[in-house]
Design an enzyme around this catalytic site. Structure first.
Site, PDB file in Angstrom:
ATOM      1  N   GLY A  20      -0.150  13.484   1.600  1.00 29.49           N
ATOM      2  CA  GLY A  20       0.670  12.763   2.582  1.00 29.49           C
ATOM      3  C   GLY A  20       2.146  13.061   2.392  1.00 29.49           C
ATOM      4  O   GLY A  20       2.880  13.261   3.368  1.00 29.49           O
ATOM      5  N   TYR A  56      -7.700  -3.627  -2.016  1.00 37.18           N
ATOM      6  CA  TYR A  56      -8.101  -3.035  -3.296  1.00 37.18           C
ATOM      7  C   TYR A  56      -8.801  -1.691  -3.084  1.00 37.18           C
ATOM      8  O   TYR A  56      -8.812  -0.837  -3.948  1.00 37.18           O
ATOM      9  CB  TYR A  56      -9.063  -3.945  -4.066  1.00 37.18           C
ATOM     10  CG  TYR A  56      -8.402  -5.146  -4.692  1.00 37.18           C
ATOM     11  CD1 TYR A  56      -7.316  -5.000  -5.556  1.00 37.18           C
ATOM     12  CD2 TYR A  56      -8.873  -6.429  -4.449  1.00 37.18           C
ATOM     13  CE1 TYR A  56      -6.704  -6.108  -6.143  1.00 37.18           C
ATOM     14  CE2 TYR A  56      -8.277  -7.537  -5.025  1.00 37.18           C
ATOM     15  CZ  TYR A  56      -7.200  -7.375  -5.870  1.00 37.18           C
ATOM     16  OH  TYR A  56      -6.613  -8.463  -6.446  1.00 37.18           O
ATOM     17  N   ASP A  73      -0.615   6.326   4.658  1.00 42.42           N
ATOM     18  CA  ASP A  73       0.153   7.570   4.771  1.00 42.42           C
ATOM     19  C   ASP A  73       1.012   7.593   6.044  1.00 42.42           C
ATOM     20  O   ASP A  73       2.062   8.226   6.064  1.00 42.42           O
ATOM     21  CB  ASP A  73      -0.778   8.792   4.770  1.00 42.42           C
ATOM     22  CG  ASP A  73      -1.019   9.307   3.345  1.00 42.42           C
ATOM     23  OD1 ASP A  73      -0.155   9.059   2.474  1.00 42.42           O
ATOM     24  OD2 ASP A  73      -2.067   9.930   3.100  1.00 42.42           O
ATOM     25  N   GLU A 152     -18.379  14.534   3.105  1.00 43.21           N
ATOM     26  CA  GLU A 152     -17.721  13.885   4.246  1.00 43.21           C
ATOM     27  C   GLU A 152     -16.684  14.779   4.929  1.00 43.21           C
ATOM     28  O   GLU A 152     -16.396  14.614   6.108  1.00 43.21           O
ATOM     29  CB  GLU A 152     -16.988  12.612   3.801  1.00 43.21           C
ATOM     30  CG  GLU A 152     -17.864  11.438   3.541  1.00 43.21           C
ATOM     31  CD  GLU A 152     -18.166  11.280   2.066  1.00 43.21           C
ATOM     32  OE1 GLU A 152     -18.089  12.294   1.335  1.00 43.21           O
ATOM     33  OE2 GLU A 152     -18.486  10.163   1.657  1.00 43.21           O
ATOM     34  N   CYS A 383       4.804 -12.845   7.050  1.00 40.07           N
ATOM     35  CA  CYS A 383       3.501 -13.188   7.621  1.00 40.07           C
ATOM     36  C   CYS A 383       2.886 -14.380   6.880  1.00 40.07           C
ATOM     37  O   CYS A 383       3.393 -15.479   7.019  1.00 40.07           O
ATOM     38  CB  CYS A 383       2.593 -11.965   7.659  1.00 40.07           C
ATOM     39  SG  CYS A 383       1.399 -12.062   9.014  1.00 40.07           S
ATOM     40  N   MET A 386       5.539 -16.324   5.305  1.00 43.17           N
ATOM     41  CA  MET A 386       6.264 -17.242   6.196  1.00 43.17           C
ATOM     42  C   MET A 386       5.436 -18.508   6.403  1.00 43.17           C
ATOM     43  O   MET A 386       5.938 -19.633   6.369  1.00 43.17           O
ATOM     44  CB  MET A 386       6.528 -16.534   7.535  1.00 43.17           C
ATOM     45  CG  MET A 386       7.093 -17.409   8.624  1.00 43.17           C
ATOM     46  SD  MET A 386       5.802 -18.121   9.685  1.00 43.17           S
ATOM     47  CE  MET A 386       6.769 -18.546  11.119  1.00 43.17           C
ATOM     48  N   HIS A 509       6.077  -8.094  10.543  1.00 44.84           N
ATOM     49  CA  HIS A 509       6.159  -7.245   9.350  1.00 44.84           C
ATOM     50  C   HIS A 509       7.341  -6.284   9.438  1.00 44.84           C
ATOM     51  O   HIS A 509       7.175  -5.149   9.895  1.00 44.84           O
ATOM     52  CB  HIS A 509       4.869  -6.424   9.203  1.00 44.84           C
ATOM     53  CG  HIS A 509       3.684  -7.252   8.853  1.00 44.84           C
ATOM     54  ND1 HIS A 509       3.242  -7.409   7.558  1.00 44.84           N
ATOM     55  CD2 HIS A 509       2.863  -7.993   9.634  1.00 44.84           C
ATOM     56  CE1 HIS A 509       2.184  -8.205   7.557  1.00 44.84           C
ATOM     57  NE2 HIS A 509       1.927  -8.572   8.806  1.00 44.84           N
ATOM     58  N   GLU A 511       8.684  -4.694   7.144  1.00 45.54           N
ATOM     59  CA  GLU A 511       8.551  -3.577   6.193  1.00 45.54           C
ATOM     60  C   GLU A 511       8.031  -2.299   6.842  1.00 45.54           C
ATOM     61  O   GLU A 511       8.330  -1.202   6.387  1.00 45.54           O
ATOM     62  CB  GLU A 511       7.652  -3.982   5.017  1.00 45.54           C
ATOM     63  CG  GLU A 511       6.158  -4.144   5.309  1.00 45.54           C
ATOM     64  CD  GLU A 511       5.771  -5.526   5.833  1.00 45.54           C
ATOM     65  OE1 GLU A 511       6.649  -6.232   6.364  1.00 45.54           O
ATOM     66  OE2 GLU A 511       4.577  -5.896   5.726  1.00 45.54           O
TER      67      GLU A 511
HETATM   68  N1  GLN Z   1      -3.774 -14.668   7.277  1.00 44.41           N
HETATM   69  C1  GLN Z   1      -2.654 -14.911   8.118  1.00 44.41           C
HETATM   70  C2  GLN Z   1      -3.010 -14.806   9.591  1.00 44.41           C
HETATM   71  O1  GLN Z   1      -4.003 -14.229   9.933  1.00 44.41           O
HETATM   72  C3  GLN Z   1      -1.497 -13.997   7.776  1.00 44.41           C
HETATM   73  C4  GLN Z   1      -1.783 -12.565   8.025  1.00 44.41           C
HETATM   74  C5  GLN Z   1      -0.856 -11.644   7.290  1.00 44.41           C
HETATM   75  O2  GLN Z   1      -0.185 -12.026   6.335  1.00 44.41           O
HETATM   76  N2  GLN Z   1      -0.821 -10.382   7.681  1.00 44.41           N
HETATM   77  O3  GLN Z   1      -2.301 -15.312  10.409  1.00 44.41           O
END
Ligand code: GLN
Length: 533
Positions: A20, A56, A73, A152, A383, A386, A509, A511
């Site tokens: 990547g 994970y 990537d 694969e 997310c 928050m 998000h 990020e």
């Molecule tokens: N689990 C929460 C939701 O579905 C937050 C999702 C997340 O953090 N991406 O709203």
């Protein structure tokens, strides 16, 4: 340039060699020569997309503007190129088969026997060429996930073979391998590379360029030997030596002439080397920063830093532009308890509570929020982070004893975070969240407004639950305010505590859209607050 060129990047010997990053680096070098470039990742697993994968298993799930849940990537591609990617940039075997089977059910194959060759390989080629159609790109760089020799990967390699045959000099294969160093004999070993190229040759594909990952400098003799045994020019044997940061790789690849050899082999003019000035300015800042900023990243997948890839990179970008070295402490939310939280979090310049799903680790996240709020430590919740900020405020400030998200406790008396209306009838898990970019209008005077410096923004989402607007008035009266809402639906996208030094929770998000040359305004402001006295 009249026709799109296709570059394929395959890997051999071992996984995780950094296909990547090599793909993104080549793309960066071609882009800095004025070409329009995009990168695509073909993943060999049967999931239709990585959205249903546990972090994970496969690290972070990256989300594009158009709402595709993709491989991480693609995050590298955007961070390097500053150009958005889309659904078309990530294709899995699951999606390929799904498309073929759907066509078969529709009767598109007119009674023919549907087979891996030509039907699956045709569908793979169609997905590769889709990006090259409409003359949007001069180069499509396609990274083939997995390792050559895997069962694969076979249909993908076969599709590459066919495209090379069809397109001649307009297609090229770069094969990335490993040259291990044997400590006992003090030698670099080329045999694994030879074997891996043989495996590729058995499928009919002759690589044009070899990129050799190594921990030690390759001697000219080693390059010559690899060239001879693998039928490539010795100039096309490129060294990729370990570096301190992935952002050095484009510079190293330029020194090695990777872009030049690609251009030559594709019959394109090789003009002057681009200066990569802005990129190198960033690298200089990154290498020179002597003061650090320490950020606690609280999440439940911290054993695997890839689970928070984009957040970590966004923190590095913003810290660098604030002339600081980012020291990111990964804190396991399950390890935080009432008794230990102060000890574990003391000394941090800032606290970030990560996104996530499900109940595990939630109480620790709430403790981290409480600590940041009470100790005036700059806080960013993303997310679920928050949502935790909202729950914590309800329980400890507004005194709604069992306040919660309905995701964690369906029968809470105070569902301050609730399932979105249009999620209530959703039963399938794959691709059904609120995904992709949505507008958000910011409240003048808020920290978020100050960060972005404008009123209307657009950010990417991935969630099913939202702030429950029934409680908005109580929150605002109690000192936590909505700083951003969706202009069409009124959905609260940002909550802030104006009396705090810097406390911002975002439902989206940020990020995902921080890049090397364009650090994200929210992360910039967060780090600025972290380093201000
Ligand atoms: N689990 C929460 C939701 O579905 C937050 C999702 C997340 O953090 N991406 O709203």
């Amino acid at each position: 340039m009249p026709e799109t060129r296709y570059v394929f990047v395959t890997g051999g010997v071992a996984s995780s060699l950094g296909k990547g990053i090599i793909s993104a680096s080549l793309a960066k070098l071609l882009q800095s020569r004025g070409y329009r470039v995009t990168i695509q990742k073909l993943d060999p697993y049967l999931n239709v997309d990585p959205g249903t994968l546990n972090p994970y298993e496969h690290g972070e799930c990256y989300v594009t503007d158009d709402g595709a849940e993709t491989d991480l990537d693609l995050g590298h591609y955007e961070r390097f190129l500053n150009v958005p990617t889309s659904q078309a940039n990530n294709v899995t075997t699951g999606r390929i088969y799904q498309n073929v089977i759907n066509k078969e059910r529709r009767g598109d194959y007119l009674g023919k026997t549907v087979q891996i060759i030509p039907h699956i390989t045709d569908e793979i080629k169609r997905n590769i060429k889709l990006l090259g159609s409409k003359n949007k790109y001069d180069f499509v760089i396609t990274e083939i996930g997995g390792t050559v020799g895997d069962i694969e990967s076979l249909p993908y390699v076969e599709a590459v073979r066919q495209m090379k045959w069809e397109l001649g000099h307009h297609a090229l294969v770069i094969h990335l391998t490993l040259v291990p160093y044997l400590n006992a004999s003090g030698e670099l070993k080329t045999k694994p590379t030879q074997h891996s190229v043989k495996a590729l040759l058995e499928t009919g594909v002759q690589p044009d360029v070899l990129v050799l990952r190594t921990e030690h400098e390759l001697t000219p003799d080693i390059r010559k030997k690899v060239a001879l045994f693998c039928n490539v020019d010795s100039r096309a044997v490129i060294q990729s030596i370990d570096v301190k940061t992935i952002y050095e790789v484009p510079v190293k690849m330029q020194e090695e002439g990777l872009d030049e050899i690609v251009l030559q082999k594709m019959d394109l003019p090789v003009e002057e080397r681009p200066s990569l000035k802005e990129w190198k300015d960033f690298l200089n800042k990154l290498n020179k920063a002597s003061k650090t900023v320490t950020i606690g990243l609280v999440g439940k997948y911290v054993e695997l830093a890839d689970a928070y890839k984009s957040i970590i990179e966004a923190l590095i970008h913003a810290s660098t532009y604030n002339n600081r070295k980012a020291k990111i402490e990964l804190i396991h939310s399950e390890s935080l308890t009432d008794k230990t939280v102060a000890d574990q979090l003391k000394g941090l310049d800032a606290i970030l509570v990560a996104p996530g799903f499900g109940h595990r680790g939630i109480e620790g996240k709430l403790l981290a929020v409480k600590y940041a709020r009470e100790n005036n430590v700059p806080f960013l919740g993303i997310c679920l982070g928050m949502q935790c900020a909202v729950i914590e405020y309800a329980r400890n400030v507004l005194k709604y004893a069992d306040a919660n998200s309905r995701e964690m406790n369906y029968s809470t008396h105070y569902p301050v975070i609730d399932l979105m209306e249009d999620q209530k009838n959703v039963t399938d898990k794959g691709g059904t969240m609120r995904l992709g970019a949505y507008d958000c209008s910011l409240v003048q005077g808020s920290k978020s407004f100050e960060s972005y410096g404008k009123e209307l923004i657009s950010e990417r989402h991935r969630h099913r639950y939202e702030f429950n607007n029934d409680y908005l008035a109580a929150y605002e009266a109690g000192g936590m305010k909505a700083a951003g809402t969706n202009p069409d639906t009124g959905l609260v996208e940002i909550m802030e505590i104006p009396s705090h030094k810097w406390f911002v929770g975002v439902q989206f998000h940020p990020e995902y859209s921080s890049t090397v040359l364009k650090p994200h305004p929210i992360f910039m402001a967060f780090i600025k607050a972290a380093i201000s006295e």
